[in-house]
Design a protein around this motif. Structure first.
Motif, PDB file in Angstrom:
ATOM      1  N   UNK A 139      22.404  11.533   2.624  1.00 19.50           N
ATOM      2  CA  UNK A 139      22.278  10.057   2.991  1.00 19.50           C
ATOM      3  C   UNK A 139      22.608   9.065   2.192  1.00 19.50           C
ATOM      4  N   UNK A 140      23.011   7.944   2.787  1.00 17.74           N
ATOM      5  CA  UNK A 140      23.077   6.719   1.659  1.00 17.74           C
ATOM      6  C   UNK A 140      22.128   5.728   2.375  1.00 17.74           C
ATOM      7  N   UNK A 141      21.081   4.963   1.579  1.00 15.74           N
ATOM      8  CA  UNK A 141      20.249   3.936   2.096  1.00 15.74           C
ATOM      9  C   UNK A 141      20.655   2.977   0.810  1.00 15.74           C
ATOM     10  N   UNK A 142      20.846   1.750   1.394  1.00 13.84           N
ATOM     11  CA  UNK A 142      20.762   0.518   0.590  1.00 13.84           C
ATOM     12  C   UNK A 142      20.106  -0.483   1.284  1.00 13.84           C
ATOM     13  N   UNK A 143      19.271  -1.257   0.181  1.00 14.92           N
ATOM     14  CA  UNK A 143      18.384  -2.504   0.885  1.00 14.92           C
ATOM     15  C   UNK A 143      17.645  -2.024   1.858  1.00 14.92           C
ATOM     16  N   UNK A 144      16.824  -0.895   1.783  1.00 12.60           N
ATOM     17  CA  UNK A 144      15.898  -0.542   2.691  1.00 12.60           C
ATOM     18  C   UNK A 144      14.492  -0.446   2.035  1.00 12.60           C
ATOM     19  N   UNK A 145      13.433  -1.123   2.656  1.00 12.22           N
ATOM     20  CA  UNK A 145      12.065  -1.320   2.206  1.00 12.22           C
ATOM     21  C   UNK A 145      11.152  -0.527   3.129  1.00 12.22           C
ATOM     22  N   UNK A 146      10.199  -0.091   2.695  1.00  9.11           N
ATOM     23  CA  UNK A 146       9.091   0.610   3.465  1.00  9.11           C
ATOM     24  C   UNK A 146       7.837  -0.203   2.719  1.00  9.11           C
ATOM     25  N   UNK A 147       7.094  -0.822   3.818  1.00 16.08           N
ATOM     26  CA  UNK A 147       5.962  -1.531   3.606  1.00 16.08           C
ATOM     27  C   UNK A 147       4.706  -1.034   4.008  1.00 16.08           C
ATOM     28  N   UNK A 148       3.603  -0.640   3.649  1.00 11.27           N
ATOM     29  CA  UNK A 148       2.693  -0.294   4.275  1.00 11.27           C
ATOM     30  C   UNK A 148       2.697   0.696   5.567  1.00 11.27           C
ATOM     31  N   UNK A 149       3.448   1.681   5.121  1.00 10.12           N
ATOM     32  CA  UNK A 149       3.708   2.803   6.095  1.00 10.12           C
ATOM     33  C   UNK A 149       3.302   4.074   5.652  1.00 10.12           C
ATOM     34  N   UNK A 150       3.100   5.112   6.600  1.00 11.75           N
ATOM     35  CA  UNK A 150       2.855   6.701   6.390  1.00 11.75           C
ATOM     36  C   UNK A 150       4.301   7.263   6.347  1.00 11.75           C
ATOM     37  N   UNK A 151       4.452   7.916   5.511  1.00 18.44           N
ATOM     38  CA  UNK A 151       5.763   8.874   5.313  1.00 18.44           C
ATOM     39  C   UNK A 151       5.215  10.207   5.258  1.00 18.44           C
ATOM     40  N   UNK A 152       5.023  10.813   6.253  1.00 16.89           N
ATOM     41  CA  UNK A 152       4.435  12.234   6.416  1.00 16.89           C
ATOM     42  C   UNK A 152       5.620  13.026   6.605  1.00 16.89           C
ATOM     43  N   UNK A 153       5.963  14.230   5.745  1.00 19.55           N
ATOM     44  CA  UNK A 153       6.875  15.331   6.176  1.00 19.55           C
ATOM     45  C   UNK A 153       8.457  14.707   5.907  1.00 19.55           C
ATOM     46  N   UNK A 154       8.364  13.526   5.327  1.00 18.40           N
ATOM     47  CA  UNK A 154       9.645  13.012   5.192  1.00 18.40           C
ATOM     48  C   UNK A 154      10.639  13.652   3.861  1.00 18.40           C
TER      49      UNK A 154
END
Length: 134
Positions: A6-21
């Motif tokens: 993958x390629x991710x640019x300028x991606x923000x994660x705010x106050x979320x649950x990342x389960x099994x990612x």
């Protein structure tokens, strides 16, 4: 979520649950994870460039063979996180709980806050073959 190559640019994660990612074998540039809770987060074989982790629970996160280039980890729990075979170009860790961290010797080159050494020291000693007596 499983993302490979993958390629991710300028991606923000705010106050979320990342389960099994699992973000594997890719690159994440100019990113932010803030106030996130993770469970089984994997960034194996991923190049992280200009990424900030702030106030996250990264307990048990897998950074196997990840490359850290201008990465900041601030105010996070890294309890049991795995850093085996990591490559550190520029990594700053401040205000983090590193109890039980694996691959501590592979953080060579990182800048770590003096106050955080009390939680990192047992992992460093164990990996260096030093027995800590109570």
């Amino acid at each position: 979520v499983v993302a490979s190559d993958f390629v991710m640019r300028r991606v923000a994660f705010h106050r979320t649950r990342l389960r099994g990612v699992s973000f594997a074998n890719g690159q994440y540039d100019d990113g932010l994870l803030e106030g996130c809770t993770t469970d089984d987060l994997s960034l194996r074989f991923t190049r992280l460039r200009n990424v900030t982790f702030h106030d996250c629970d990264l307990s048990g996160a897998d950074f196997y063979s990840a490359t850290f280039d201008h990465v900041t980890i601030d105010g996070c729990s890294l309890r049991g996180a795995r850093f085996h075979s990591a490559s550190v170009n520029c990594l700053t860790i401040t205000g983090c709980d590193m109890t039980g961290l694996a691959g501590a010797l592979d953080l060579k080159g990182a800048a770590i806050d003096l106050a955080d050494l009390d939680t990192l020291a047992p992992s460093l000693a164990g990996e260096a073959g030093i027995e800590i007596a109570d």
